[in-house]
Scaffold this motif. Structure first.
Motif, PDB file in Angstrom:
ATOM      1  N   GLY A 137       0.769  -0.730  -0.011  1.00  0.00           N
ATOM      2  CA  GLY A 137      -0.191  -0.247   0.235  1.00  0.00           C
ATOM      3  C   GLY A 137       0.973   1.352   0.226  1.00  0.00           C
ATOM      4  O   GLY A 137       0.491   2.491  -0.025  1.00  0.00           O
ATOM      5  N   THR A 138       1.748   0.969  -0.090  1.00  0.00           N
ATOM      6  CA  THR A 138       2.915   2.849  -0.186  1.00  0.00           C
ATOM      7  C   THR A 138       2.947   2.983  -1.304  1.00  0.00           C
ATOM      8  O   THR A 138       3.078   4.669  -1.112  1.00  0.00           O
ATOM      9  CB  THR A 138       4.337   2.388   0.259  1.00  0.00           C
ATOM     10  OG1 THR A 138       4.810   0.970  -0.177  1.00  0.00           O
ATOM     11  CG2 THR A 138       4.523   1.569   2.410  1.00  0.00           C
ATOM     12  N   ILE A 139       2.560   2.713  -1.951  1.00  0.00           N
ATOM     13  CA  ILE A 139       2.708   2.712  -3.224  1.00  0.00           C
ATOM     14  C   ILE A 139       2.169   4.332  -3.140  1.00  0.00           C
ATOM     15  O   ILE A 139       1.880   5.153  -3.924  1.00  0.00           O
ATOM     16  CB  ILE A 139       2.252   2.061  -4.224  1.00  0.00           C
ATOM     17  CG1 ILE A 139       1.936   2.542  -5.968  1.00  0.00           C
ATOM     18  CG2 ILE A 139       0.283   1.649  -4.455  1.00  0.00           C
ATOM     19  CD1 ILE A 139       2.911   1.708  -7.148  1.00  0.00           C
ATOM     20  N   LYS A 140       0.307   4.261  -2.534  1.00  0.00           N
ATOM     21  CA  LYS A 140      -0.328   5.618  -2.374  1.00  0.00           C
ATOM     22  C   LYS A 140       0.670   6.929  -2.272  1.00  0.00           C
ATOM     23  O   LYS A 140      -0.016   7.764  -2.796  1.00  0.00           O
ATOM     24  CB  LYS A 140      -1.084   5.499  -1.696  1.00  0.00           C
ATOM     25  CG  LYS A 140      -1.834   4.272  -1.963  1.00  0.00           C
ATOM     26  CD  LYS A 140      -3.722   3.770  -1.479  1.00  0.00           C
ATOM     27  CE  LYS A 140      -2.785   2.491  -0.536  1.00  0.00           C
ATOM     28  NZ  LYS A 140      -4.252   2.648   0.375  1.00  0.00           N
ATOM     29  N   ASP A 324      -4.654   2.890 -12.994  1.00  0.00           N
ATOM     30  CA  ASP A 324      -5.518   3.225 -12.022  1.00  0.00           C
ATOM     31  C   ASP A 324      -4.999   2.122 -10.756  1.00  0.00           C
ATOM     32  O   ASP A 324      -4.930   1.045 -10.467  1.00  0.00           O
ATOM     33  CB  ASP A 324      -6.346   3.088 -12.035  1.00  0.00           C
ATOM     34  CG  ASP A 324      -7.547   3.949 -13.567  1.00  0.00           C
ATOM     35  OD1 ASP A 324      -6.230   5.288 -13.655  1.00  0.00           O
ATOM     36  OD2 ASP A 324      -8.315   4.615 -13.610  1.00  0.00           O
ATOM     37  N   ILE A 325      -4.956   3.010  -9.602  1.00  0.00           N
ATOM     38  CA  ILE A 325      -3.795   2.227  -8.542  1.00  0.00           C
ATOM     39  C   ILE A 325      -5.487   2.180  -7.457  1.00  0.00           C
ATOM     40  O   ILE A 325      -6.122   3.379  -7.482  1.00  0.00           O
ATOM     41  CB  ILE A 325      -2.821   3.047  -7.736  1.00  0.00           C
ATOM     42  CG1 ILE A 325      -1.999   3.107  -8.742  1.00  0.00           C
ATOM     43  CG2 ILE A 325      -2.465   2.367  -5.920  1.00  0.00           C
ATOM     44  CD1 ILE A 325      -0.728   3.756  -9.109  1.00  0.00           C
ATOM     45  N   TYR A 326      -6.042   1.743  -7.382  1.00  0.00           N
ATOM     46  CA  TYR A 326      -6.575   0.716  -6.293  1.00  0.00           C
ATOM     47  C   TYR A 326      -6.652   0.152  -5.243  1.00  0.00           C
ATOM     48  O   TYR A 326      -5.519  -0.160  -5.056  1.00  0.00           O
ATOM     49  CB  TYR A 326      -8.055  -0.318  -6.950  1.00  0.00           C
ATOM     50  CG  TYR A 326      -8.223   0.587  -8.059  1.00  0.00           C
ATOM     51  CD1 TYR A 326      -9.543   0.750  -7.941  1.00  0.00           C
ATOM     52  CD2 TYR A 326      -8.094  -0.227  -9.488  1.00  0.00           C
ATOM     53  CE1 TYR A 326     -10.590   1.807  -9.116  1.00  0.00           C
ATOM     54  CE2 TYR A 326      -8.743   0.477 -10.496  1.00  0.00           C
ATOM     55  CZ  TYR A 326      -9.977   1.505 -10.587  1.00  0.00           C
ATOM     56  OH  TYR A 326     -10.419   1.765 -11.589  1.00  0.00           O
TER      57      TYR A 326
END
Lengths: 326, 304
Positions: A137-140, A324-326
């Protein structure tokens, strides 16, 4: 950009992957050194005080005997013939092909690890480079900074380049340093033959020439680095495409092992030569071994790898900047 | 409202595989306000937020942060934004300080001294050099806010900021958010499915359901509309009968009557009751909870 690469290197170091790699190498090299040492010892015992020339002569006779057997397969016969002419060349020119020494060990070690061991080590480092950010989740947080996406991916790619180079370098240093304890550190200038070309079932010696071992090793390490880069780029692409590190590893592992198996059985399936995994054994072209499929050459294999690498690079960057990043 | 909006979302839509997920969402945030984004799970809150922070590209519509378009001026827009999308997921194998350093390095305009400032601001000074994997959820939440505040943003976006916090933590977070808006003139966009949270924290609310904004208004206005009067009177049946001649009456649980709040008519109603011998013991107005309102606006769609 330097700051971004530094960030990536910090994360790589903190994940302790590089230490694991070094530990693996540092564990394997003594193992192989011991194996090699045992082999040489056994040979010496067998031979007694025999001269290596006599042994080489014996090997040649042995190969000739095997060739005369009618039960062997065509492919194998082809290989044996090539091997035979190579051995004869060594004998005629008074070159001991198995003279031990750390540089020789180094050379043999990379020649044998170029198509499986080194790609595996590269894979361990690269597989989770992007996918771990996605699954953690660090990509966010990474992608909501005032930095364009392609720059973030490029910094990861550069970190990949650095760590792959580091792996190749540590293989060189560790294999030299550790095996030297047993075999001695000399032998850099031992003359070796290169320039063999294979055409049909003939080993062409037209371009064969002698180079000192250090040059030969440098050449081989260049090729090893190239192969690792391509494997790294492809793993990198998968890491971008998939969220799961296990899936990345699985796919890479399957294709690398498939490559090793295919290389032994694709002689008649000509278009298989366009797979990247059949082309990994670049050092074989230097030492003059038979190719798995006819019509393959150093230039060909390098171009095939380059095409795969460039395609992987482009796919990775295009998907990463659009996704798109969900 | 003459100020430049801190965040401007205009007619935002998103289509995924032919399905319209977000159907034309628009709203603006002025500097210094806390804006609540309220909706049941799956209403499109997180998708909208992800479009605002640039993680998902919208199918159509524009988003401007501090006047900069997220799509065409991404870097400039992001400079004005700090966010936590869903959980504050930081690198567990790095220390809190290293995490902050990592994100600070990604923006050249952040001076080193800013790190100390944000650490003090969120009150993590004692544990900042420990690994994040040893942090409690509340500490991670604070570290998440610290990283969001690094670039001195104009807009702070917090997706479910009180998720997983204990009551004391929730209260602390609420006060912290209000303080940021007040003292740093920060616009805060808070999404939540917890109505009570939004009610206590926000100045204005957008109620979102099934990908569309149903209402946007200040919390007071929304609630005032639904203001009621609670009556305590004896005898109850007579009072009920008299009041129902004037307006809708429902019976409360503990022997009370509930009518709509209607300021000009209220004294008349009262006079009427008194004239007919009803003893009015208590009359008080009551704001409904946002929850009642929410159920009314969304037509009773389930919320958890």
């Amino acid at each position: 950009m330097i700051n971004l690469v530094r960030n990536e290197m910090l994360k790589l170091l903190r994940k302790k992957r590089l230490y694991v790699i070094i530990l693996i190498i540092a564990f394997l090299v003594p193992l192989f050194t011991y194996a090699q040492f045992k082999e040489i010892q056994e040979q010496r015992e067998k031979l007694g005080n025999q001269d290596w020339r006599t042994v080489l002569q014996q090997e040649i006779t042995d190969t000739q005997n095997r060739l005369s057997s009618s039960r062997i397969q065509d492919e194998w016969r082809k290989y044996l013939k090539i091997r035979l002419s190579q051995q004869q060349y060594y004998l005629e020119n008074d070159i001991d092909p198995r003279a031990p020494g750390a540089p020789t060990f180094m050379r043999i070690f990379v020649e044998n690890s170029i198509d499986l061991l080194l790609p595996l080590l590269v894979m361990v480092i690269v597989a989770d480079l992007v996918s771990s950010e996605a699954s953690g989740g660090t990509i966010k947080l990474l992608l909501t900074r005032p930095v364009k996406r392609w720059r973030i991916l490029l910094s990861k790619y550069l970190a990949m380049l650095l760590s792959v180079s580091f792996i190749v370098l540590s293989v060189a240093v560790l294999s030299y340093g550790i095996s030297g304890v047993v075999f001695g550190y000399g032998g850099w200038n031992m003359p070796l033959l290169t320039g063999f070309t294979v055409s049909g079932d003939e080993l062409l010696t037209d371009h064969v020439h002698i180079v000192p071992q250090w040059q030969y090793i440098l050449m081989e390490f260049g090729l090893v680095w190239y192969v690792c880069m391509i494997v790294g780029t492809l793993t990198f692409m998968l890491s971008v495409l998939l969220r799961s590190t296990a899936a990345v590893m699985g796919i890479m592992l399957a294709s690398l092992i498939a490559g090793a198996i295919l290389a032994n059985m694709v002689a008649s399936w000509e278009s298989a030569k366009y797979f990247f995994m059949v082309n990994l054994n670049l050092t074989n072209y230097v030492s003059g071994m038979a190719t798995p499929i006819e019509g393959m050459s150093l230039g060909f294999s390098m171009s095939v790898l380059a095409v795969w690498g460039i395609a992987g690079f482009i796919i990775a960057f295009v998907t990463f900047s659009k996704r798109d990043i969900y | 409202m003459s100020q430049v909006p801190a965040l401007e979302v205009d007619n935002l839509t998103k289509k995924i595989k032919g399905k319209q997920i977000i159907k034309g969402v628009s709203f603006t945030l002025v500097p210094g306000e806390v804006f609540g984004f309220l909706g049941p799970n799956g209403a499109g809150k997180t998708t909208t937020i992800r479009m605002i922070v640039g993680l998902i590209s919208p199918t159509s519509g524009t988003i401007k942060i501090g006047g900069k378009n997220v799509r065409t001026e991404f870097t400039e827009a992001m400079r004005h934004l700090g966010c936590i999308v869903e959980n504050p997921e930081l690198y567990p194998y790095l220390t809190g300080w290293e995490n902050l350093e990592h994100f600070a390095k990604m923006d050249r305009s952040i001076p080193r001294s800013r790190l100390d400032e944000v650490v003090t601001l969120v009150g993590l000074t004692n544990r900042i050099h420990d690994r994040v994997s040893t942090y409690s959820l509340g500490m991670r939440q604070r570290l998440g806010i610290a990283q969001a505040l690094l670039g001195k943003p104009k807009v702070l976006i917090l997706d479910e900021p009180t998720n997983g916090l204990d009551p004391a933590g929730i209260r602390e977070m609420r006060e912290f958010i209000r303080q940021l808006a007040r003292e740093e003139n920060l616009s805060v966009l808070v999404s939540s499915h917890l109505l009570s949270e939004i009610q206590l924290m926000c100045d204005r609310v957008a109620i979102i359901s099934k990908g569309a904004v149903l209402r946007t208004d200040s919390v007071q206005n929304l609630l005032a509309e639904q203001e009621r009067v609670i009556w305590k009177a004896e005898p109850l049946p007579l009072a009920k009968q008299l009041l129902s001649e004037e307006t809708d009456v429902t019976e409360g649980a503990d022997g009370t009557l509930i009518t709509l709040y209607n300021e000009p008519l209220l004294p008349d109603w009262n006079a009427k009751l008194v004239k007919r011998g009803v003893r009015v013991k208590e009359m008080r107005t009551q704001l409904p909870s946002l929850e009642d309102l929410f159920l009314e606006v969304t037509g009773g769609e389930s919320i958890d």
